[in-house]
Motif scaffolding. Structure first.
Motif, short mmCIF file in Angstrom:
data_model
loop_
_atom_site.label_atom_id
_atom_site.label_comp_id
_atom_site.label_asym_id
_atom_site.label_seq_id
_atom_site.Cartn_x
_atom_site.Cartn_y
_atom_site.Cartn_z
N THR A 134 4.00 -1.19 -22.89
CA THR A 134 5.24 -0.95 -22.17
C THR A 134 5.14 -1.53 -20.77
OG1 THR A 134 4.50 1.21 -21.37
CG2 THR A 134 5.76 1.18 -23.44
N LEU A 135 6.29 -1.82 -20.21
CA LEU A 135 6.43 -2.28 -18.84
C LEU A 135 7.58 -1.49 -18.22
CD1 LEU A 135 6.72 -5.97 -19.93
CD2 LEU A 135 4.82 -5.18 -18.55
N THR A 152 7.78 -10.10 -28.33
CA THR A 152 9.21 -9.81 -28.35
C THR A 152 9.36 -8.42 -27.74
OG1 THR A 152 9.09 -8.96 -30.62
CG2 THR A 152 9.75 -11.29 -30.33
N PHE A 153 10.59 -8.08 -27.35
CA PHE A 153 10.78 -6.88 -26.55
C PHE A 153 11.93 -6.02 -27.04
CE2 PHE A 153 8.67 -10.08 -24.08
CZ PHE A 153 7.63 -9.37 -23.49
N ILE A 154 11.77 -4.72 -26.78
CA ILE A 154 12.81 -3.73 -27.05
C ILE A 154 13.18 -3.12 -25.70
CG2 ILE A 154 13.40 -1.55 -28.18
CD1 ILE A 154 11.13 -2.18 -30.22
N ASP A 155 14.42 -3.26 -25.31
CA ASP A 155 14.93 -2.66 -24.08
C ASP A 155 15.36 -1.24 -24.43
OD1 ASP A 155 16.55 -1.85 -21.92
OD2 ASP A 155 17.18 -3.91 -21.54
N THR A 210 11.95 1.81 -19.24
CA THR A 210 10.86 1.21 -20.02
C THR A 210 11.33 0.07 -20.90
OG1 THR A 210 9.72 3.34 -20.01
CG2 THR A 210 9.04 1.76 -21.68
N LEU A 211 10.53 -0.98 -20.91
CA LEU A 211 10.69 -2.11 -21.82
C LEU A 211 9.44 -2.10 -22.71
CD1 LEU A 211 12.42 -4.74 -22.35
CD2 LEU A 211 10.75 -5.91 -20.92
N ILE A 212 9.63 -2.19 -24.01
CA ILE A 212 8.52 -2.17 -24.96
C ILE A 212 8.24 -3.60 -25.42
CG2 ILE A 212 7.71 -1.33 -27.21
CD1 ILE A 212 9.77 1.00 -26.84
N GLY A 213 6.98 -4.02 -25.31
CA GLY A 213 6.56 -5.33 -25.79
C GLY A 213 5.80 -5.18 -27.09
N ILE A 226 15.85 -5.59 -33.91
CA ILE A 226 17.09 -5.48 -33.14
C ILE A 226 18.07 -6.56 -33.57
CG2 ILE A 226 18.12 -5.68 -30.83
CD1 ILE A 226 15.53 -4.36 -29.77
N ILE A 227 17.56 -7.77 -33.73
CA ILE A 227 18.40 -8.88 -34.19
C ILE A 227 18.99 -8.54 -35.56
CG2 ILE A 227 18.38 -11.30 -34.95
CD1 ILE A 227 16.33 -11.79 -32.67
N GLU A 228 18.16 -8.01 -36.44
CA GLU A 228 18.62 -7.60 -37.77
C GLU A 228 19.69 -6.50 -37.66
OE1 GLU A 228 16.56 -4.92 -41.17
OE2 GLU A 228 15.36 -6.63 -40.50
N MET A 229 19.45 -5.50 -36.81
CA MET A 229 20.40 -4.40 -36.64
C MET A 229 21.75 -4.89 -36.10
SD MET A 229 17.68 -1.65 -35.00
CE MET A 229 18.87 -0.49 -34.36
N MET A 230 21.73 -6.00 -35.36
CA MET A 230 22.96 -6.54 -34.77
C MET A 230 23.63 -7.59 -35.67
SD MET A 230 22.08 -6.66 -30.73
CE MET A 230 23.80 -6.86 -30.26
#
Length: 136
Positions: A70-71, A102-105, A89-92, A21-25
């Protein structure tokens, strides 16, 4: 992570963001800048995050060198229409056997959409539909 997000400390919050995500941003500093700008715009339009909680952690799934789970993320936000509670869902993801995460919202996106952006996700990962309701 929760406290960093709610207090606007996006420099430390970024440490919990999945590296792709950091890379994509466009890198960490750009991600922080874009996040701050987005939060300022939301606040100026009457939207403020007031609480953030997590529940229902899933079993761990192993794919290549990653542990994934997931959470359910519960976000409470003040809006011009009142207080809204959203669940999605939040993916860990951990690449060091669960020592660091690290997480993906998912922001309410479905599994198919998430797999397009993150093909490394385990095919058995469960991403629940977004729920939203007006409270109080």
């Amino acid at each position: 992570m929760k406290n960093f997000f709610l207090t606007g400390d996006f420099e430390n919050y970024a440490n919990y963001t999945y590296p792709k995500i950091i890379e994509m941003m466009g890198g960490k500093s750009n991600m922080i800048k874009v996040t701050k700008q987005g939060m300022t715009k939301m606040k100026n339009n009457g939207f403020t995050f007031t609480d953030l909680n997590f529940k229902n952690p899933s079993e761990f799934l192993k794919k290549e060198n990653e542990l994934q789970c997931t959470l359910t993320q519960i976000i409470v936000m003040e809006t011009p229409r009142g207080k809204i509670e959203s669940e999605y869902t939040l993916i860990g993801i951990s690449s060091d056997e669960g020592q660091n995460w690290t997480f993906i919202d998912t922001s309410g996106k479905d599994k198919e959409t998430m797999l397009k952006h993150f093909p490394n996700l385990h095919n058995e990962i469960i991403i629940k539909p977004k729920k939203q309701k007006l409270i109080e």
